[in-house]
Design an enzyme around this catalytic site. Structure first.
Site, PDB file in Angstrom:
ATOM      1  N   SER A 287       0.814  -1.218   0.000  1.00  5.06           N
ATOM      2  CA  SER A 287       0.000   0.000   0.000  1.00  5.06           C
ATOM      3  C   SER A 287       0.845   1.265   0.000  1.00  5.06           C
ATOM      4  CB  SER A 287      -0.940   0.010   1.211  1.00  5.06           C
ATOM      5  OG  SER A 287      -1.947  -0.958   1.073  1.00  5.06           O
TER       6      SER A 287
ATOM      7  N   HIS B 189      -4.297  -1.647  -5.061  1.00  3.75           N
ATOM      8  CA  HIS B 189      -3.822  -2.979  -5.440  1.00  3.75           C
ATOM      9  C   HIS B 189      -4.957  -3.954  -5.185  1.00  3.75           C
ATOM     10  CE1 HIS B 189      -3.645  -3.805  -1.160  1.00  3.75           C
ATOM     11  NE2 HIS B 189      -2.958  -2.685  -1.008  1.00  3.75           N
TER      12      HIS B 189
END
Length: 421
Positions: free
Chosen positions: A73, A285
């Site tokens: 992240s 993602h």
């Protein structure tokens, strides 16, 4: 940088306000599952979701080559906030650990207001990458302390444990209102505000479906940031979609996506009314390798998920605390496990809360026929959704760094002479 062919579109549609919304870990399988999760079984038509309505493109998410093909992240948020690839774990620094200017920093320097509203701790990887710089996302205390220098107008989310009394006093000395209860939101009528509503993360949506926490924080952010006549840039993150994905927890994940979708609809309404605001929604993602259907069976049963009354974490805690735990589990799951399944749960219960929660998640997967390939991230491209002036720039395939370049290109070309504080 933004493609040359887009220059005409950019000149024709400069938004005053920009709202970036990130569904952390929300790969394409999540929004597909959500469509079926929200389908009305009493109608012939498959209802369209906000994700179906706003879809414009896709984005690749890979980090700098030193970290391979699968991003975390921090690296993906750095790409989205600065336009540069970096190593996994980096918070808006490059591979040489040099600071990179972020979208919120640039916006602030131009005289726009800035803010974040998230369901994780406010100093987690994604919000941190939009506000500050650090060589490691794990340096939570350093990141929290650095926020005092960001001059952000709105900081809303969890993370009380990282903000000491001394640090909060520094914020209040700089003119921030500090609140820690949702009931205090109404008392905040102007920036700046530091709102920390949980020790770390906000509660799971599935455990308090009426709270509407992220949407309330977003609504308040829009209200406060709109007071700047120059405009604003706001980051909103549905952080806990990712956390549920890491746990392979489909019932909890769908509830988190539902609240994120509701928050998107609030922002979409704002965009329709204001007509000068760009909303850009994406994921950083994909998490968990979620599959809608599994085990060789051509079926997926979202109706099972609607009957689950609490997170497996909470169900496990209740089951361990009670003698008559079989009835509690059956009631909270919305179905009665078989004798063999209860035997497996008994073994897990003896190992503690974590083991029982895992067993409950696997049982929900079995009954709903949900599959997972990982408890980490995967390398799938993610969807891009947009509306408002400049939205067409994000059509088709792009890299996540290009998203940042395009947003940078939509910021004012020079600072306002009347910067609002």
């Amino acid at each position: 940088m933004a493609m040359a062919g887009n220059s005409q579109s950019i000149s024709q549609s400069h938004p005053k306000n920009i709202i970036i919304m990130i569904g952390d870990g929300m790969g394409p399988a999540y929004t597909t599952a959500y469509r079926y999760y929200k389908e009305n079984p009493n109608t012939e038509e498959m209802e369209q979701t906000v994700f179906d309505r706003l879809l414009v493109g896709m984005a690749s998410t890979y980090p700098a080559k030193v970290s391979g093909l699968i991003t975390d992240s921090a690296a993906s948020a750095t790409a989205l906030s600065t336009g540069f690839k970096t190593y996994n774990g980096a918070v808006s620094v490059d591979v040489e650990k040099r600071p990179l200017q972020t979208l919120l920093q640039k916006a602030k320097s131009l005289g726009l207001s800035t803010g974040i509203a998230v369901s994780s701790q406010v100093n987690h990887a994604t919000p941190a990458a939009f506000l500050t710089h650090n060589e490691s996302r794990q340096n939570y205390n350093e990141i929290a302390e650095s926020y005092i220098n960001t001059d952000a107008d709105v900081i809303l989310g969890g993370g009380q444990r990282y903000f000491s009394t001394e640090l909060i006093e520094k914020f209040t000395a700089k003119g921030y209102q500090h609140i820690n209860e949702f009931s205090q939101l109404d008392s905040v009528t102007s920036p700046k505000v530091l709102g920390l509503f949980a020790d770390v993360q906000l509660p799971w949506v599935i455990d308090d479906k009426e709270a509407k926490s992220l949407s309330k924080l977003t609504q308040k952010s829009l209200e406060l940031l709109s007071q700047n006549p120059n405009g604003f840039v706001l980051l909103v993150e549905g952080s806990l979609i990712d956390w549920a994905g890491h746990s392979n927890d489909i019932a909890t994940a769908m509830a988190e996506v539902d609240e994120f979708a509701y928050t998107i609809e609030i922002v979409e309404q704002f965009v329709r009314q204001q007509k000068d605001t760009l909303m850009l929604v994406t994921a950083d993602h994909n998490t968990g390798g979620l599959s809608v259907g599994a085990n060789g069976k051509y079926e997926w049963k979202p109706e099972v998920l609607h009957k689950v009354k609490a997170s497996p974490d909470n169900i496990a805690a209740s089951a361990i605390a009670a003698d008559d735990w079989h009835s509690i589990v059956s009631d909270q799951l919305g179905f009665t496990p078989s004798a063999q399944e209860f035997s497996n749960l008994t073994n897990a219960r003896m190992q503690g809360n974590k083991a029982l929660a895992i067993a409950l998640r696997k049982l929900i997967d079995l009954y709903s026929n949900t599959g997972w390939t990982s408890v980490g991230h995967t390398g799938l491209d993610v969807q891009v959704f947009a509306a408002g002036p400049g939205a067409k720039l994000f059509s088709g395939h792009q890299d996540n760094t290009e998203i940042a370049h395009k947003i940078f290109s939509l910021l004012p070309t020079r600072a306002f002479t009347n910067p609002s504080q």
